[in-house]
Scaffold this motif. Structure first.
Motif, PDB file in Angstrom:
ATOM      1  N   LYS A   7      31.098  42.884  40.082  1.00  0.00           N
ATOM      2  CA  LYS A   7      32.358  43.303  40.714  1.00  0.00           C
ATOM      3  C   LYS A   7      33.294  43.880  39.660  1.00  0.00           C
ATOM      4  O   LYS A   7      33.535  43.253  38.625  1.00  0.00           O
ATOM      5  N   GLY A   9      37.080  45.185  38.981  1.00  0.00           N
ATOM      6  CA  GLY A   9      38.445  45.179  39.502  1.00  0.00           C
ATOM      7  C   GLY A   9      39.141  46.502  39.264  1.00  0.00           C
ATOM      8  O   GLY A   9      38.644  47.370  38.521  1.00  0.00           O
ATOM      9  N   GLY A  10      40.295  46.660  39.885  1.00  0.00           N
ATOM     10  CA  GLY A  10      41.049  47.907  39.814  1.00  0.00           C
ATOM     11  C   GLY A  10      41.349  48.348  38.391  1.00  0.00           C
ATOM     12  O   GLY A  10      41.328  49.542  38.075  1.00  0.00           O
ATOM     13  N   SER A  11      41.605  47.380  37.501  1.00  0.00           N
ATOM     14  CA  SER A  11      41.942  47.739  36.122  1.00  0.00           C
ATOM     15  C   SER A  11      40.741  48.335  35.388  1.00  0.00           C
ATOM     16  O   SER A  11      40.912  49.024  34.380  1.00  0.00           O
ATOM     17  N   TYR A 173      33.961  41.546  36.606  1.00  0.00           N
ATOM     18  CA  TYR A 173      34.448  42.300  35.457  1.00  0.00           C
ATOM     19  C   TYR A 173      35.929  42.615  35.603  1.00  0.00           C
ATOM     20  O   TYR A 173      36.363  43.147  36.628  1.00  0.00           O
ATOM     21  N   VAL A 176      40.175  41.360  30.868  1.00  0.00           N
ATOM     22  CA  VAL A 176      40.245  40.319  29.832  1.00  0.00           C
ATOM     23  C   VAL A 176      38.831  39.760  29.655  1.00  0.00           C
ATOM     24  O   VAL A 176      37.978  39.938  30.520  1.00  0.00           O
ATOM     25  N   GLY A 178      37.475  36.897  29.872  1.00  0.00           N
ATOM     26  CA  GLY A 178      37.002  35.737  30.621  1.00  0.00           C
ATOM     27  C   GLY A 178      38.182  34.936  31.126  1.00  0.00           C
ATOM     28  O   GLY A 178      39.302  35.463  31.229  1.00  0.00           O
ATOM     29  N   VAL A 179      37.924  33.677  31.434  1.00  0.00           N
ATOM     30  CA  VAL A 179      39.009  32.778  31.833  1.00  0.00           C
ATOM     31  C   VAL A 179      39.543  32.135  30.558  1.00  0.00           C
ATOM     32  O   VAL A 179      38.781  31.567  29.773  1.00  0.00           O
ATOM     33  N   PHE A 180      40.849  32.246  30.339  1.00  0.00           N
ATOM     34  CA  PHE A 180      41.486  31.711  29.134  1.00  0.00           C
ATOM     35  C   PHE A 180      42.291  30.458  29.474  1.00  0.00           C
ATOM     36  O   PHE A 180      42.536  30.156  30.641  1.00  0.00           O
ATOM     37  N   ALA A 182      45.302  30.161  29.183  1.00  0.00           N
ATOM     38  CA  ALA A 182      46.540  30.630  29.825  1.00  0.00           C
ATOM     39  C   ALA A 182      46.401  32.139  29.956  1.00  0.00           C
ATOM     40  O   ALA A 182      45.485  32.737  29.384  1.00  0.00           O
ATOM     41  N   ASP A 183      47.295  32.758  30.700  1.00  0.00           N
ATOM     42  CA  ASP A 183      47.251  34.207  30.850  1.00  0.00           C
ATOM     43  C   ASP A 183      47.472  34.871  29.488  1.00  0.00           C
ATOM     44  O   ASP A 183      48.537  34.711  28.883  1.00  0.00           O
ATOM     45  N   PRO A 184      46.475  35.620  28.994  1.00  0.00           N
ATOM     46  CA  PRO A 184      46.620  36.251  27.668  1.00  0.00           C
ATOM     47  C   PRO A 184      47.798  37.218  27.595  1.00  0.00           C
ATOM     48  O   PRO A 184      48.270  37.522  26.500  1.00  0.00           O
ATOM     49  N   ARG A 185      48.277  37.680  28.734  1.00  0.00           N
ATOM     50  CA  ARG A 185      49.454  38.559  28.712  1.00  0.00           C
ATOM     51  C   ARG A 185      50.706  37.807  28.278  1.00  0.00           C
ATOM     52  O   ARG A 185      51.653  38.395  27.781  1.00  0.00           O
ATOM     53  N   ALA A 209      46.880  31.757  38.427  1.00  0.00           N
ATOM     54  CA  ALA A 209      46.079  32.513  37.459  1.00  0.00           C
ATOM     55  C   ALA A 209      45.209  33.492  38.227  1.00  0.00           C
ATOM     56  O   ALA A 209      44.225  33.101  38.832  1.00  0.00           O
ATOM     57  N   VAL A 211      43.046  35.701  37.649  1.00  0.00           N
ATOM     58  CA  VAL A 211      41.780  36.228  37.150  1.00  0.00           C
ATOM     59  C   VAL A 211      40.669  36.042  38.192  1.00  0.00           C
ATOM     60  O   VAL A 211      39.753  36.857  38.290  1.00  0.00           O
TER      61      VAL A 211
HETATM   62  P1  ADP Z   1      41.241  42.946  38.372  1.00  0.00           P
HETATM   63  O1  ADP Z   1      41.986  44.223  38.535  1.00  0.00           O
HETATM   64  O2  ADP Z   1      40.031  43.102  37.508  1.00  0.00           O
HETATM   65  O3  ADP Z   1      40.962  42.225  39.652  1.00  0.00           O
HETATM   66  P2  ADP Z   1      43.392  41.065  37.917  1.00  0.00           P
HETATM   67  O4  ADP Z   1      44.645  41.715  37.420  1.00  0.00           O
HETATM   68  O5  ADP Z   1      43.333  40.664  39.336  1.00  0.00           O
HETATM   69  O6  ADP Z   1      42.190  42.020  37.495  1.00  0.00           O
HETATM   70  O7  ADP Z   1      43.058  39.774  37.038  1.00  0.00           O
HETATM   71  C1  ADP Z   1      42.990  39.849  35.638  1.00  0.00           C
HETATM   72  C2  ADP Z   1      44.320  39.399  35.033  1.00  0.00           C
HETATM   73  O8  ADP Z   1      44.472  37.990  35.281  1.00  0.00           O
HETATM   74  C3  ADP Z   1      44.392  39.506  33.536  1.00  0.00           C
HETATM   75  O9  ADP Z   1      44.791  40.787  33.123  1.00  0.00           O
HETATM   76  C4  ADP Z   1      45.405  38.421  33.166  1.00  0.00           C
HETATM   77  O10 ADP Z   1      46.688  38.959  32.925  1.00  0.00           O
HETATM   78  C5  ADP Z   1      45.484  37.551  34.415  1.00  0.00           C
HETATM   79  N1  ADP Z   1      45.301  36.114  34.129  1.00  0.00           N
HETATM   80  C6  ADP Z   1      46.150  35.136  34.549  1.00  0.00           C
HETATM   81  N2  ADP Z   1      45.744  33.940  34.118  1.00  0.00           N
HETATM   82  C7  ADP Z   1      44.617  34.135  33.401  1.00  0.00           C
HETATM   83  C8  ADP Z   1      43.722  33.255  32.685  1.00  0.00           C
HETATM   84  N3  ADP Z   1      43.925  31.924  32.639  1.00  0.00           N
HETATM   85  N4  ADP Z   1      42.650  33.801  32.052  1.00  0.00           N
HETATM   86  C9  ADP Z   1      42.443  35.137  32.098  1.00  0.00           C
HETATM   87  N5  ADP Z   1      43.247  36.006  32.754  1.00  0.00           N
HETATM   88  C10 ADP Z   1      44.321  35.526  33.407  1.00  0.00           C
END
Ligand code: ADP
Ligand code: ASP
Ligand code: MG
Length: 419
Positions: A7, A9-11, A173, A176, A178-180, A182-185, A209, A211
């Motif tokens: 899969k 995602g939009g990004s 996909y 980022v 993977g799962v971190f 906390a949000d790496p942003r 979160a 992700v």
């Molecule tokens: P997609 O467009 O691929 O669906 P999303 O924007 O829905 O992507 O999800 C990815 C985003 O989730 C990351 O850019 C990140 O900012 C956010 N995020 C929030 N919490 C977490 C976390 N614990 N680990 C990884 N990413 C996270």
């Protein structure tokens, strides 16, 4: 040879060059001999842009038409991706959710998948082609209407298809690695988790979160689908989401935050039986999901109390309108609405057997000079509401206080606008 659902995602498919880059990844997997079914989201912020466009037409568009509008986003990306794969010398065909057999209930805007009948996809894979499926959409067969699965719903499409096809793995996909923790942003020192349980990631997802979305994780847990969250911008291994292993479960999995909540306070509610029941009956009847609730015993003598609860800010108008209509009946004096709040949640399956977690969290916030407005707990989660402006600082302070900071390089955010 494996059957892999990927899969994107939009990004990951924000522009033409990205579509070609993703196509090259898919082609590589296919040329390695695997069967590949791809689920794709709308390009970049297309879904948000379509919502904004509808808002320019009318403040209250019919849900049915919104669904038809929004499904257009995924049709664009799926066909372009099929073309890009084709141009790189591999056969591919794209399908709408309906064609792929994604059957849902009739709830427009947040439909639930009730069945997946992917014969068209199986046939395509059997022919040696890559099958591309539009995420986030399905069909309600009773009304023969197109539906959408709620924001972020492509994650659910991918896991549901992986379950129905009996795929070996569902790769999600994103932008980022993977799962971190906390949000790496928000927390550049966040640490990538090699593995996380369905239970813990579900709680992280439900706490904001994004992700992965909660329904996708629920589905994966129910059908035992191994999920691999990783980046489409790197070749690093990501995070494996699997059944929990009690020996491996860390005390704290991570810190999640949610800036999309608001708080309603009803002031001077008569402190007599039945008031809370009536208030939340009214809110539920308006179709609004609430999260935290706080009610005090009335201060001595007044016979009145304040009731506060949190809800998605997007439902703020609906909830306040419904509650204002029963003001005399309920007997409260004032309704206060506040959408400048943030929610922080500390999540960890090992938390239930470790005393002192809440004290440590409150200390971290106190040391950072951050005021706590509300608190709620579950077995594996501790949540607090802060002012919206304090949220990012609160997340960083708590992340550090629980020794979650990585001593490696900073976590990378490859793309996306974080919208
Ligand atoms: P997609 O467009 O691929 O669906 P999303 O924007 O829905 O992507 O999800 C990815 C985003 O989730 C990351 O850019 C990140 O900012 C956010 N995020 C929030 N919490 C977490 C976390 N614990 N680990 C990884 N990413 C996270
Ligand atoms: N395009 C939809 C959204 O933005 C679905 C998804 O990306 O998963 O919510
Ligand atoms: Mg997403």
């Amino acid at each position: 040879v494996a059957l892999i659902v990927q899969k994107y995602g939009g990004s990951s498919v924000a522009d033409a060059a990205s579509v070609q880059r993703v196509a090259a990844r898919i082609v590589k997997t296919r040329r390695a001999g695997h069967d590949v079914c791809v689920v794709v989201s709308a390009m970049g912020d297309t879904t948000d842009d379509l919502i904004d466009l509808a808002q320019q037409i009318t403040a209250d568009p019919p849900q049915r038409e919104m669904d038809i509008l929004l499904t257009a986003g995924e049709r664009i990306s799926m066909s372009l991706l099929a073309m890009a794969i084709h141009a790189q010398g591999v056969e591919a065909a794209s399908f709408t959710g309906q064609q792929a057999g994604v059957i849902t209930d009739a709830v427009h805007g947040r439909a639930r998948i009730i069945d997946v009948t992917p014969s068209r996809i199986t046939q395509t894979l059997d022919e040696g082609q890559v099958a591309i499926v539009a995420g986030f959409q399905g069909v309600n067969t009773e009304a023969n209407d197109v539906t959408t699965l709620g924001r972020g719903g492509s994650d659910t499409t991918a896991v549901a298809l992986a379950a129905a096809l009996g795929a070996d793995v569902c790769e999600i996909y994103s932008d980022v690695d993977g799962v971190f923790t906390a949000d790496p942003r928000v927390v550049p020192t966040a640490r990538k988790l090699k593995q996380i349980s369905y239970e813990a990631v579900l709680e992280m997802a439900a706490s904001g979160a994004k992700v992965l979305i909660p329904r996708c994780v629920e589905y994966a847990r129910r059908f035992d689908v191994p999920v691999h969250v990783r980046s489409s911008f790197s070749d690093l291994d990501g995070t494996l989401v699997t059944k929990e292993d009690p020996m491996e479960e860390p005390i704290i999995a991570g810190v999640a935050h949610d800036a999309s909540q608001a708080k309603v306070t009803l002031v001077d509610v008569p402190d007599v039986p039945g008031k809370a029941a009536r208030i939340f009956e009214v809110v539920a009847a308006a179709g609004v999901n609430i999260d935290m609730i706080v009610q005090n015993v009335s201060a001595s003598g007044t016979g009145r109390t304040d009731v506060s609860f949190t809800l998605p800010a997007a439902d703020g108008r609906t909830a306040t309108t419904a509650l204002e209509a029963v003001r005399d009946e309920v007997g409260y004096s004032r309704l206060v609405y506040d959408d400048t709040i943030g929610k922080l949640s500390l999540v960890g399956a090992g938390m239930k057997s470790h005393p002192g977690v809440s004290a440590r969290l409150f200390h971290a916030l106190a040391d950072a000079g951050i005021n706590i407005e509300m608190i709620s707990t579950s077995e594996i989660r501790l949540s607090v509401v802060t002012g919206a402006g304090d949220l990012a600082d609160a997340v960083r302070a708590v992340h550090t206080a629980f020794d979650l900071d990585s001593d490696q390089d900073e976590a990378v955010v490859y793309g996306g606008t974080g919208r």
